[in-house]
Motif scaffolding. Structure first.
Motif, PDB file in Angstrom:
ATOM      1  N   GLU A 133     -54.232  -5.709   9.789  1.00 47.42           N
ATOM      2  CA  GLU A 133     -55.328  -6.549  10.260  1.00 47.42           C
ATOM      3  C   GLU A 133     -56.166  -5.776  11.272  1.00 47.42           C
ATOM      4  O   GLU A 133     -55.644  -5.226  12.241  1.00 47.42           O
ATOM      5  N   ASN A 134     -57.463  -5.730  11.010  1.00 44.66           N
ATOM      6  CA  ASN A 134     -58.417  -5.109  11.936  1.00 44.66           C
ATOM      7  C   ASN A 134     -57.982  -3.719  12.372  1.00 44.66           C
ATOM      8  O   ASN A 134     -58.056  -3.367  13.556  1.00 44.66           O
ATOM      9  N   GLY A 135     -57.528  -2.918  11.422  1.00 44.82           N
ATOM     10  CA  GLY A 135     -57.149  -1.540  11.707  1.00 44.82           C
ATOM     11  C   GLY A 135     -55.786  -1.373  12.345  1.00 44.82           C
ATOM     12  O   GLY A 135     -55.373  -0.246  12.657  1.00 44.82           O
ATOM     13  N   ARG A 136     -55.050  -2.469  12.533  1.00 45.63           N
ATOM     14  CA  ARG A 136     -53.708  -2.415  13.110  1.00 45.63           C
ATOM     15  C   ARG A 136     -52.673  -2.594  12.002  1.00 45.63           C
ATOM     16  O   ARG A 136     -52.911  -3.288  11.013  1.00 45.63           O
ATOM     17  N   LYS A 137     -51.494  -2.007  12.203  1.00 46.94           N
ATOM     18  CA  LYS A 137     -50.505  -1.939  11.122  1.00 46.94           C
ATOM     19  C   LYS A 137     -49.109  -2.243  11.655  1.00 46.94           C
ATOM     20  O   LYS A 137     -48.612  -1.562  12.553  1.00 46.94           O
ATOM     21  N   LEU A 138     -48.485  -3.286  11.101  1.00 49.06           N
ATOM     22  CA  LEU A 138     -47.108  -3.670  11.421  1.00 49.06           C
ATOM     23  C   LEU A 138     -46.241  -3.390  10.201  1.00 49.06           C
ATOM     24  O   LEU A 138     -46.530  -3.880   9.106  1.00 49.06           O
ATOM     25  N   ILE A 155     -45.489   3.454   4.982  1.00 53.33           N
ATOM     26  CA  ILE A 155     -45.230   3.050   6.369  1.00 53.33           C
ATOM     27  C   ILE A 155     -45.767   4.016   7.414  1.00 53.33           C
ATOM     28  O   ILE A 155     -45.690   3.729   8.603  1.00 53.33           O
ATOM     29  N   LYS A 156     -46.350   5.115   7.005  1.00 53.62           N
ATOM     30  CA  LYS A 156     -46.822   6.117   7.950  1.00 53.62           C
ATOM     31  C   LYS A 156     -47.935   5.550   8.837  1.00 53.62           C
ATOM     32  O   LYS A 156     -48.807   4.814   8.385  1.00 53.62           O
ATOM     33  N   GLY A 157     -47.880   5.889  10.111  1.00 55.92           N
ATOM     34  CA  GLY A 157     -48.968   5.548  11.015  1.00 55.92           C
ATOM     35  C   GLY A 157     -48.977   4.122  11.507  1.00 55.92           C
ATOM     36  O   GLY A 157     -50.020   3.612  11.940  1.00 55.92           O
ATOM     37  N   GLY A 158     -47.829   3.449  11.479  1.00 54.22           N
ATOM     38  CA  GLY A 158     -47.778   2.081  11.975  1.00 54.22           C
ATOM     39  C   GLY A 158     -47.981   2.006  13.480  1.00 54.22           C
ATOM     40  O   GLY A 158     -47.682   2.953  14.216  1.00 54.22           O
ATOM     41  N   ASP A 252     -31.863  -8.739  18.394  1.00 54.92           N
ATOM     42  CA  ASP A 252     -30.632  -9.479  18.598  1.00 54.92           C
ATOM     43  C   ASP A 252     -30.351 -10.363  17.398  1.00 54.92           C
ATOM     44  O   ASP A 252     -31.277 -10.839  16.743  1.00 54.92           O
ATOM     45  N   ALA A 253     -29.090 -10.596  17.143  1.00 58.85           N
ATOM     46  CA  ALA A 253     -28.704 -11.417  15.989  1.00 58.85           C
ATOM     47  C   ALA A 253     -28.968 -12.900  16.212  1.00 58.85           C
ATOM     48  O   ALA A 253     -29.063 -13.659  15.232  1.00 58.85           O
ATOM     49  N   ASN A 254     -29.091 -13.335  17.454  1.00 55.74           N
ATOM     50  CA  ASN A 254     -29.219 -14.765  17.751  1.00 55.74           C
ATOM     51  C   ASN A 254     -30.348 -15.116  18.704  1.00 55.74           C
ATOM     52  O   ASN A 254     -30.503 -16.278  19.057  1.00 55.74           O
ATOM     53  N   LYS A 255     -31.147 -14.148  19.107  1.00 57.77           N
ATOM     54  CA  LYS A 255     -32.197 -14.406  20.076  1.00 57.77           C
ATOM     55  C   LYS A 255     -33.459 -13.674  19.681  1.00 57.77           C
ATOM     56  O   LYS A 255     -33.428 -12.499  19.288  1.00 57.77           O
ATOM     57  N   SER A 256     -34.599 -14.358  19.796  1.00 57.45           N
ATOM     58  CA  SER A 256     -35.861 -13.774  19.374  1.00 57.45           C
ATOM     59  C   SER A 256     -36.390 -12.802  20.418  1.00 57.45           C
ATOM     60  O   SER A 256     -36.116 -12.920  21.610  1.00 57.45           O
ATOM     61  N   THR A 257     -37.141 -11.811  19.949  1.00 51.57           N
ATOM     62  CA  THR A 257     -37.846 -10.925  20.856  1.00 51.57           C
ATOM     63  C   THR A 257     -39.118 -11.620  21.324  1.00 51.57           C
ATOM     64  O   THR A 257     -39.586 -12.591  20.739  1.00 51.57           O
ATOM     65  N   GLN A 258     -39.696 -11.111  22.389  1.00 46.43           N
ATOM     66  CA  GLN A 258     -40.939 -11.659  22.913  1.00 46.43           C
ATOM     67  C   GLN A 258     -42.038 -11.531  21.861  1.00 46.43           C
ATOM     68  O   GLN A 258     -42.129 -10.524  21.143  1.00 46.43           O
ATOM     69  N   LEU A 259     -42.881 -12.541  21.762  1.00 46.23           N
ATOM     70  CA  LEU A 259     -44.028 -12.493  20.857  1.00 46.23           C
ATOM     71  C   LEU A 259     -45.035 -11.494  21.435  1.00 46.23           C
ATOM     72  O   LEU A 259     -45.503 -11.668  22.562  1.00 46.23           O
ATOM     73  N   VAL A 260     -45.338 -10.444  20.684  1.00 50.64           N
ATOM     74  CA  VAL A 260     -46.223  -9.393  21.194  1.00 50.64           C
ATOM     75  C   VAL A 260     -47.362  -9.128  20.207  1.00 50.64           C
ATOM     76  O   VAL A 260     -47.257  -9.413  19.019  1.00 50.64           O
ATOM     77  N   THR A 261     -48.421  -8.567  20.725  1.00 49.47           N
ATOM     78  CA  THR A 261     -49.580  -8.203  19.913  1.00 49.47           C
ATOM     79  C   THR A 261     -49.401  -6.795  19.366  1.00 49.47           C
ATOM     80  O   THR A 261     -49.011  -5.885  20.102  1.00 49.47           O
ATOM     81  N   VAL A 262     -49.686  -6.625  18.096  1.00 51.35           N
ATOM     82  CA  VAL A 262     -49.571  -5.303  17.464  1.00 51.35           C
ATOM     83  C   VAL A 262     -50.679  -4.404  18.002  1.00 51.35           C
ATOM     84  O   VAL A 262     -51.838  -4.787  17.998  1.00 51.35           O
TER      85      VAL A 262
END
Length: 262
Positions: A133-138, A155-158, A252-262
């Motif tokens: 999206e908009n030149g960003r790559k996840l 996957i190169k250049g993510g 983590d297997a049971n806890k989400s990571t922080q929601l972050v912007t790519v």
């Protein structure tokens, strides 16, 4: 584009990805209730989902899929062979919720392009996804026995990666698993080790700010500190220093990571 690794490990896997217009889950490998709790933990709701993208039919990726699909009437996307392999595992799904996402194709949702690519795993037709999206790559890539040159091209250049770092080879060799299980994990259709993951990373990351989330860690044959240390050392041996442009993060297997912007 924003994302959170809701859960990652041997017991269940799910990633949340959103833009201003759309929101997706990639896999739903925990119970429906746990999936709901994980989304609430990042202040998001199942009711806002545009769809669930399935990577393959193993239970740690689809455990909550059927329940969530029926409860929230959410569209499900998977390739034809994965649909065939998982239909008897997830229960009855309405025909108008079933969508085909072909291998190595692109689907567009507003400003978001989602690209699928094949991985090497002992499932019917496993594939993972790259979000643009908009030149960003996840990039999401787990559940693969190795990272081929073809995968590296996708996957190169993510800008951000959710990258498998499944096991420490020494721990796996010494554990109590039957040899048949060890052989499967170490095979070309198993899971990549910390060191092999890092070598692949060294060939696809670029000298720009990049977040790498070490994911799908084995609960028996890896540890967060060990994975981070092994990946860091291997990257450095390949001439890539972490902490400047390239930064590693735990999942983590049971806890989400922080929601972050790519």
């Amino acid at each position: 584009m924003r994302f959170s690794v809701l859960a990652s490990g041997s017991s269940g896997n799910a990633v949340y990805v959103e833009t201003d217009e759309h929101a997706f889950l990639v896999d739903a490998g925990l119970s429906g209730r746990k999936m709901e709790e994980l989304l609430v933990s990042i202040d998001r709701s199942m009711k806002k989902l545009s769809g669930i993208l399935v990577t393959h039919e193993h239970s740690d990726h689809i455990k909550g899929l059927g329940v969530l699909a029926r409860k929230y009437n959410v569209p499900i996307y998977a390739n034809a062979k994965t649909w065939m392999a998982m239909e008897h595992l997830i229960g009855k799904i309405s025909i108008d919720q079933k969508y085909h996402f072909d291998m190595e194709s692109v689907k567009t949702f507003g400003s978001l392009d989602i690209q699928s690519f094949a991985v090497s795993h002992d499932a019917a037709d496993p594939m993972f996804y790259v979000f643009h999206e908009n030149g960003r790559k996840l990039v999401l890539i787990t559940d693969t026995g190795y990272v081929s040159d073809r995968m590296k091209g996708y996957i190169k250049g993510g800008d951000s990666y959710v990258f498998e770092s499944n096991h420490d080879v020494g721990m796996l060799q010494m554990c109590r698993y039957p040899w048949s299980i060890k052989r499967r994990i170490l095979s070309d259709v198993g899971h990549v080790s910390n060191e092999d993951a890092a070598v692949a990373m060294s060939e696809v990351v670029e000298q720009k700010p990049t977040r790498i989330y070490l994911s799908h860690l084995s609960k028996d044959n890896n540890m967060k500190d060990l994975a981070r240390m092994s990946v860091t050392q291997t990257l450095e041996s390949c001439g890539i220093v972490t902490g400047e442009f390239i930064n590693l993060y735990d999942t983590d297997a049971n806890k989400s990571t922080q929601l972050v912007t790519v």
